[in-house]
Design a protein around this motif. Structure first.
Motif, PDB file in Angstrom:
ATOM      1  N   ASP A   1      25.344  43.156  39.400  1.00 16.87           N
ATOM      2  CA  ASP A   1      26.800  43.258  39.403  1.00 16.87           C
ATOM      3  C   ASP A   1      27.329  42.538  40.638  1.00 16.87           C
ATOM      4  O   ASP A   1      27.176  43.003  41.761  1.00 16.87           O
ATOM      5  N   VAL A   2      27.971  41.393  40.419  1.00 19.39           N
ATOM      6  CA  VAL A   2      28.415  40.583  41.549  1.00 19.39           C
ATOM      7  C   VAL A   2      29.471  41.295  42.383  1.00 19.39           C
ATOM      8  O   VAL A   2      29.664  40.947  43.561  1.00 19.39           O
ATOM      9  N   ALA A   3      30.151  42.292  41.839  1.00 23.50           N
ATOM     10  CA  ALA A   3      31.149  43.023  42.611  1.00 23.50           C
ATOM     11  C   ALA A   3      30.509  43.806  43.750  1.00 23.50           C
ATOM     12  O   ALA A   3      31.178  44.124  44.738  1.00 23.50           O
TER      13      ALA A   3
ATOM     14  N   ASP B   1      28.710  30.387  33.727  1.00 26.01           N
ATOM     15  CA  ASP B   1      29.626  30.754  32.646  1.00 26.01           C
ATOM     16  C   ASP B   1      30.454  31.982  33.021  1.00 26.01           C
ATOM     17  O   ASP B   1      31.659  32.046  32.729  1.00 26.01           O
ATOM     18  N   LEU B   2      29.806  32.960  33.670  1.00 30.58           N
ATOM     19  CA  LEU B   2      30.501  34.183  34.061  1.00 30.58           C
ATOM     20  C   LEU B   2      31.703  33.898  34.953  1.00 30.58           C
ATOM     21  O   LEU B   2      32.703  34.626  34.917  1.00 30.58           O
ATOM     22  N   LEU B   3      31.612  32.846  35.742  1.00 30.17           N
ATOM     23  CA  LEU B   3      32.644  32.543  36.718  1.00 30.17           C
ATOM     24  C   LEU B   3      33.802  31.728  36.140  1.00 30.17           C
ATOM     25  O   LEU B   3      34.783  31.494  36.837  1.00 30.17           O
TER      26      LEU B   3
ATOM     27  N   ALA C   1      35.097  40.134  43.373  1.00 29.08           N
ATOM     28  CA  ALA C   1      34.616  39.765  42.036  1.00 29.08           C
ATOM     29  C   ALA C   1      34.565  40.950  41.087  1.00 29.08           C
ATOM     30  O   ALA C   1      33.971  40.852  40.010  1.00 29.08           O
ATOM     31  N   ARG C   2      35.226  42.053  41.435  1.00 27.73           N
ATOM     32  CA  ARG C   2      35.171  43.251  40.592  1.00 27.73           C
ATOM     33  C   ARG C   2      35.570  42.996  39.139  1.00 27.73           C
ATOM     34  O   ARG C   2      34.985  43.596  38.221  1.00 27.73           O
ATOM     35  N   PRO C   3      36.531  42.102  38.863  1.00 21.11           N
ATOM     36  CA  PRO C   3      36.866  41.851  37.451  1.00 21.11           C
ATOM     37  C   PRO C   3      35.708  41.282  36.629  1.00 21.11           C
ATOM     38  O   PRO C   3      35.774  41.288  35.391  1.00 21.11           O
ATOM     39  N   LEU C   4      34.657  40.788  37.292  1.00 20.31           N
ATOM     40  CA  LEU C   4      33.536  40.202  36.557  1.00 20.31           C
ATOM     41  C   LEU C   4      32.510  41.244  36.117  1.00 20.31           C
ATOM     42  O   LEU C   4      31.598  40.920  35.354  1.00 20.31           O
ATOM     43  N   THR C   5      32.638  42.482  36.582  1.00 20.56           N
ATOM     44  CA  THR C   5      31.622  43.497  36.287  1.00 20.56           C
ATOM     45  C   THR C   5      31.411  43.665  34.788  1.00 20.56           C
ATOM     46  O   THR C   5      30.273  43.732  34.301  1.00 20.56           O
TER      47      THR C   5
END
Length: 275
Positions: free
Chosen positions: A124-126, A88-90, A132-136
């Motif tokens: 934190d995937v970043a 979902d995060l992606l 992927a920093r925008p996903l933090t």
């Protein structure tokens, strides 16, 4: 070290690719994964343990809820793990409240039936993939909601998101989306520790030995570009075509079986990388 295991007899795992075991083995020889590893740990002290794994790669939290909760309840587990939400995060459209609502519904139903339930927070995937920093902010929002939902239902949380070692590249596969064998080992150890199982401790939080060298700054750019071409590009292509790597797949272990039967688990359906 802990020693308060109530000797679980029926363990059921719900989730997506991480719980299915992608990155730890393959579809030819079979997948192991952290849930299998946790079942093996449990069986060392509960030889009569039976274990089912309902997870299917590519599933969103809502799909895990819709497809796996009812079969899980029918198996009447005394221990269940519920880990979902990364897919979902992606997605371009992500609603932390909606995802957490599906997780909480599963927490509520399983604990109401008497199961001990465990889950995890996400790293934190970043820190694994700089692009992927925008996903933090999404990871932070989802983790906060997981913690609150878990407290409301007495669910045990393994706080994997808190420890720097969890984002060490050596724990991940080349796609940076799935844990490798060492990563799956650490996840299993984290949940065992959170559940206070015998022979568990906090060693899973310890850093790995220092690497001799790793590229940084501008020298890391070629590696990032190769990752985009090899993994991110194909993933986006599947999304645009409305496809998922879980299409046509079913759970690898839908029935409760003795843990010694793990070696008999074989691949099912199509092959290919997860979302």
């Amino acid at each position: 070290m802990h020693g308060t295991d109530p000797r679980y007899l029926r363990y059921v795992a719900l989730g997506d690719s991480q719980t299915e075991g992608l990155g730890d083995g393959d579809d030819i020889v079979g997948l192991r994964g952290w849930a299998d590893r946790l079942a093996e740990h449990l069986a060392q002290h509960s030889p009569d343990l039976q274990y089912a794994n309902l997870a299917v790669r590519g599933r969103l939290a809502g799909q895990v809820h819709a497809e796996q909760l009812a079969p899980a309840l029918a198996l009447r587990p005394d221990l269940a793990t519920v880990v979902a939400g990364v897919n979902d995060l992606l997605r371009p459209r992500f609603d932390a409240d909606e995802v957490a609502g599906h997780l909480e519904a599963m927490f509520a139903a399983l604990t109401a039936q008497g199961a001990r339930v465990a889950t995890v927070t996400f790293p934190d995937v970043a820190r694994i993939t700089p692009l992927a920093r925008p996903l933090t902010s999404r990871v932070t929002a989802l983790n906060d909601r997981i913690r609150h939902a878990a407290r409301r239902h007495g669910v045990t949380v393994a706080e994997t998101g808190h420890h720097p070692v969890v984002t060490d590249a050596r724990l991940w596969t080349l796609d940076r989306l799935h844990a490798g064998p060492l990563g799956h080992q650490r996840i299993a150890a984290a949940i065992a520790h959170a559940l206070a199982l015998p022979d568990s401790d906090d060693s899973w939080t310890h850093p790995l030995p220092p690497e001799t060298s790793s590229p940084g700054g501008w020298r890391a750019v070629p590696g990032e570009l190769r990752w985009v071409a090899a993994f991110l590009g194909p993933w986006l292509g599947r999304r645009l075509r409305g496809r998922s790597s879980g299409d046509g797949r079913t759970a690898k272990r839908p029935r409760l079986l003795p843990v010694q039967a793990l070696a008999d688990t074989g691949p099912r359906g199509s092959t290919g990388p997860d979302d």
